[in-house]
Scaffold this active site. Structure first.
Site, PDB file in Angstrom:
ATOM      1  N   ASP A   1      42.713  34.729  27.730  1.00 13.60           N
ATOM      2  CA  ASP A   1      42.596  35.734  28.423  1.00 13.60           C
ATOM      3  C   ASP A   1      42.837  35.568  29.923  1.00 13.60           C
ATOM      4  OD1 ASP A   1      40.189  34.751  29.095  1.00 13.60           O
ATOM      5  OD2 ASP A   1      38.908  36.160  28.364  1.00 13.60           O
ATOM      6  N   HIS A   2      42.801  34.297  30.396  1.00 13.17           N
ATOM      7  CA  HIS A   2      42.778  34.233  31.985  1.00 13.17           C
ATOM      8  C   HIS A   2      44.293  33.860  32.336  1.00 13.17           C
ATOM      9  CE1 HIS A   2      38.494  33.844  31.986  1.00 13.17           C
ATOM     10  NE2 HIS A   2      38.480  33.626  33.260  1.00 13.17           N
TER      11      HIS A   2
ATOM     12  N   ASP B   1      31.965  30.516  30.654  1.00 11.74           N
ATOM     13  CA  ASP B   1      32.414  31.259  31.627  1.00 11.74           C
ATOM     14  C   ASP B   1      31.162  32.221  32.458  1.00 11.74           C
ATOM     15  OD1 ASP B   1      35.059  33.099  32.443  1.00 11.74           O
ATOM     16  OD2 ASP B   1      33.437  34.468  32.707  1.00 11.74           O
TER      17      ASP B   1
ATOM     18  N   ARG C   1      33.709  40.208  41.749  1.00 14.39           N
ATOM     19  CA  ARG C   1      33.789  39.390  42.685  1.00 14.39           C
ATOM     20  C   ARG C   1      35.065  39.580  43.771  1.00 14.39           C
ATOM     21  NH1 ARG C   1      33.008  34.193  38.763  1.00 14.39           N
ATOM     22  NH2 ARG C   1      30.477  34.423  38.662  1.00 14.39           N
TER      23      ARG C   1
HETATM   24  C1  MIC Z   1      35.853  33.806  37.051  1.00  9.31           C
HETATM   25  O1  MIC Z   1      35.713  35.055  37.264  1.00  9.31           O
HETATM   26  O2  MIC Z   1      35.694  33.370  38.231  1.00  9.31           O
HETATM   27  C2  MIC Z   1      36.452  33.021  36.030  1.00  9.31           C
HETATM   28  C3  MIC Z   1      37.806  32.874  36.172  1.00  9.31           C
HETATM   29  O3  MIC Z   1      36.058  33.884  34.735  1.00  9.31           O
HETATM   30  C4  MIC Z   1      35.244  31.826  35.855  1.00  9.31           C
HETATM   31  C5  MIC Z   1      35.807  30.782  35.170  1.00  9.31           C
HETATM   32  C6  MIC Z   1      36.915  29.967  35.214  1.00  9.31           C
HETATM   33  O4  MIC Z   1      37.010  29.620  36.595  1.00  9.31           O
HETATM   34  O5  MIC Z   1      37.781  29.657  34.575  1.00  9.31           O
HETATM   35  C7  MIC Z   1      34.067  31.980  35.606  1.00  9.31           C
HETATM   36  O6  MIC Z   1      33.478  33.200  36.008  1.00  9.31           O
HETATM   37  O7  MIC Z   1      33.129  31.193  35.095  1.00  9.31           O
HETATM   38 FE1  SF4 Z   2      38.080  37.203  33.590  1.00 12.54          FE
HETATM   39 FE2  SF4 Z   2      36.322  36.058  35.298  1.00 12.54          FE
HETATM   40 FE3  SF4 Z   2      37.486  38.179  35.949  1.00 12.54          FE
HETATM   41 FE4  SF4 Z   2      35.776  38.494  34.033  1.00 12.54          FE
HETATM   42  S1  SF4 Z   2      35.247  38.000  36.103  1.00 12.54           S
HETATM   43  S2  SF4 Z   2      37.747  39.283  33.920  1.00 12.54           S
HETATM   44  S3  SF4 Z   2      36.190  36.450  32.817  1.00 12.54           S
HETATM   45  S4  SF4 Z   2      38.264  36.296  35.705  1.00 12.54           S
END
Ligand code: MIC
Ligand code: SF4
Length: 641
Positions: free
Chosen positions: A64-65, A119, A379
């Site tokens: 999914d990433h 994750d 985030r």
């Molecule tokens: C994120 O939201 O920062 C990620 C990408 O989902 C990460 C995992 C990753 O760095 O692959 C997470 O939240 O753990």
């Molecule tokens: Fe994907 Fe991490 Fe964003 Fe959730 S927070 S959508 S797991 S990159």
């Protein structure tokens, strides 16, 4: 004395230790999940353990990433993940099937069970009453091998919800309010347990928005009880048999109680550049916006997109706004394409993206220079959007939709008329054909390794005396996005540690990787909450590859600290935080008799000619892991015996 929900579930899963606050415990893991960006390493590590089949009830590998496939590397990774899953008893959710947390909630999450995921937003499944914890890939690999997951028995914070949300205020606003109250460190060492009559007013996807973003509090996880709402959701998913009723006892005793009156919650926004920098949207109404992005594992459920569709119905987005929408799963996309929602979104001018993380992890849709972007994500760390000076505000789907129409940050309670009440359709579209079950004849499966899949670097035990140089000194709340950036440029190298290590700290000091290599043996100096955010173990393994032997900080975020230990990097704290001030770049750091020091909680280091007392607050098991040169070396030795 009555029990909390956390005590009940952890009690049943306890394999080592005692359920007493701060005591080290080991718990049995029923389910695991991985995603592609952390999964390749997790499975390389699982393979290195030499076990044929996963030992869990269920393990799922999601893609999914990174699904951009800009060159061979990305699809090479997908093929490796698919074949390794097929061989070792793991279900494989194909690219396009959805974001791991959304799909897991829909199809696999089970009340009362434990889930470990590589994750940090794995706690999403806490909305289904699971103890669902985010961890590094190596910890997940160990859980797949049947090893217990180790943690400190957390404190339990009870969030009592009373009353009911007002129209156009939603679950995202609740968690933003709690973030404002508690900050990004407010949940460290704790599980947030929700209760109270207000809980009954929230459906499972709404609960999941709250538990998802509990990760931003630094909490180990968050959990809701399993009740009528849980049963209702499971029934619609055709999984009624997975239901059990579960709640805390009436006389349960908590370490802390927070009361939240849902009727008083208003629409909130987390302003740049931290999820706890929260203000009421009504106080920010003059902010002009350039982009709106709706989606991510926080807010991409059927409910969320249906409401966005209703708000946009018959209207068109403002001229100054680009609106992108990524549905959370194939189920969501398929359902909105049947009920008219998709047409409403497209007609209003939305650009529909794949069912993936997409812009949330900087895979496209970077805003313009200094551009203001409203996102329903979790985030908003500086630079994560792909634009260094991008201004990311985190908001609810309601706020995002109405603002897209207005062209400025707008409070939905002030700008919207009534819309129909949301009701779930009787049946969800259930079609699991994009989830491939593991092979019944694994001996015939060959694991496909493209050229981008590089072997893991060797992890050696620590030297007998440490002699290293301070290669970088950073401030408070450094995120793993600072340490090991993601995004379209860097994610393709997640299976190639030598290459990805060139990007370590690149947003703070582009020369870091050369300096670390030149030093040969290096130390990183950090402030409070070092390593917050993602679970990516690349933020530990890449510095390790560059010769980093220790991080000395004022305090650490939980998952990153565990990742440092897993890869044999010492997570040291200053016994007196005031000593942080005296340390400079290029200072020499020495620790005599390092092996003996690793056995102790307090010892001396010499930094730049001064004796500085250090603390190593870790469990006895962690000390053994560090002495072995990391967890993989330790586990391999254990299995060899
Ligand atoms: C994120 O939201 O920062 C990620 C990408 O989902 C990460 C995992 C990753 O760095 O692959 C997470 O939240 O753990
Ligand atoms: Fe994907 Fe991490 Fe964003 Fe959730 S927070 S959508 S797991 S990159």
């Amino acid at each position: 004395m009555g029990k909390t929900l956390v005590e009940k579930i952890l009690g049943i899963h306890l394999m080592e230790g005692e359920c007493k606050k701060d005591e080290p415990i080991g718990i049995m893991i029923d389910q695991t999940l991985t995603q592609d960006a952390t999964g390749t390493l997790a499975y390389l590590q699982f393979e290195a353990m030499g076990i044929d089949k996963v030992q869990t009830d269920l393990s799922v590998s999601y893609v999914d990433h990174n699904t951009l496939q800009t060159d061979n590397r990305n699809m090479d990774d997908h093929l490796y993940l698919q074949s390794v899953a097929n061989k070792h008893g793991i279900y494989f959710s194909r690219p396009g099937n959805g974001i791991c947390h959304q799909v897991h909630l829909e199809r696999f999450a089970k009340p009362g069970h434990t889930l470990l995921g590589s994750d940090s937003h794995t706690p999403t499944a806490g909305g289904m009453c699971m103890i669902a914890i985010g961890a590094g890939g190596l910890d997940v690999a160990c859980a797949m091998a049947g090893e217990p997951f180790h943690l400190k028995y957390p404190k339990v914070i009870n969030v009592k919800l009373k009353g009911k949300l007002r129209p156009f205020v939603s679950a995202k606003d609740i968690i933003l309010y709690i973030l404002q109250l508690k900050s990004v460190k407010g949940g460290v060492g704790a599980i947030m347990e929700y209760s109270g009559e207000g809980v009954l007013t929230l459906s499972v996807p709404e609960r999941a928005t709250i538990t998802n973003m509990g990760a931003e509090l630094g909490a180990t996880t968050s959990i809701f009880p399993s009740d009528g709402q849980t049963l209702d959701f499971l029934k619609r998913q055709g999984r009624e048999q997975d239901y059990v009723a579960l709640a805390a006892d009436r006389d349960a005793v908590y370490d802390e109680v927070i009361e939240v009156d849902l009727g008083e919650i208003v629409p909130y926004a987390a302003m740049p550049h931290s999820p706890d920098n929260v203000k009421a949207v009504s106080e920010l109404s003059n902010v002009k916006i350039n982009q709106v992005a709706i989606g991510s594992c926080t807010n991409s459920s059927y409910r969320d997109l249906w409401i966005v569709g209703k708000i946009l119905e018959g209207k068109v987005i403002a001229k100054n706004v680009s609106l992108v929408i990524s549905p959370g799963s194939k189920q969501v996309l398929s359902m909105i394409s049947r009920d008219g929602t998709l047409t409403r979104l497209i007609d209003a001018g939305a650009r529909i993206l794949e069912c993936t993380c997409g812009p949330c992890i900087g895979m496209g849709q970077a805003p313009n220079s200094a551009g203001v972007t409203l996102r329903t994500f979790n985030r908003n760390f500086e630079g994560r959007s792909g634009t260094k000076d991008g201004q990311v505000y985190l908001v609810s789907p309601e706020t995002a939709a109405v603002s897209a129409l207005k062209g400025f940050l707008a409070d939905p309670t002030e700008h919207l008329d009534r819309i129909d009440n949301f009701v779930f359709p009787d049946e969800f579209r259930i079609d699991d054909r994009m989830i491939i079950p593991p092979s019944p004849t694994p001996e015939n499966v060959q694991v496909i390794r493209g050229p981008g899949i590089k072997p893991l670097p060797e992890m050696l035990p620590p030297p007998s005396d440490l002699s290293a140089k301070v290669v970088i000194k950073v401030g408070d709340n450094i995120t793993t996005d600072h340490i090991m950036p993601a995004g379209a440029k860097v994610l393709p190298f997640r299976s190639d540690i030598p290459k990805i290590s060139e990007f370590v700290f690149s947003s703070i000091d582009p020369d870091f990787h050369n300096k670390a290599k030149a030093a040969g043996s290096g130390v990183i100096i950090g402030g409070e909450n070092y390593g917050q955010g993602s679970s990516r173990e690349h933020a530990a393994i890449a510095p390790k590859y560059l010769g980093i032997k220790a991080v000395i900080a004022k305090s650490f975020a939980r998952i990153h600290k565990a990742n440092l230990i897993n890869f044999g990097i010492l997570p040291l704290t200053f016994a007196d935080p005031a000593d942080y001030e005296f340390v400079k770049d290029n200072d020499e750091v020495t620790i005599k008799n390092l092996h003996e020091a690793i056995g102790k909680t307090e010892f001396m280091a010499n930094i730049g000619g001064r004796d500085v007392p250090m603390r190593l607050d870790i469990s006895e098991r962690d000390r053994e892991l560090l002495l072995a040169g990391g967890t993989l070396a330790f586990i391999k030795r254990k299995f060899a015996k």
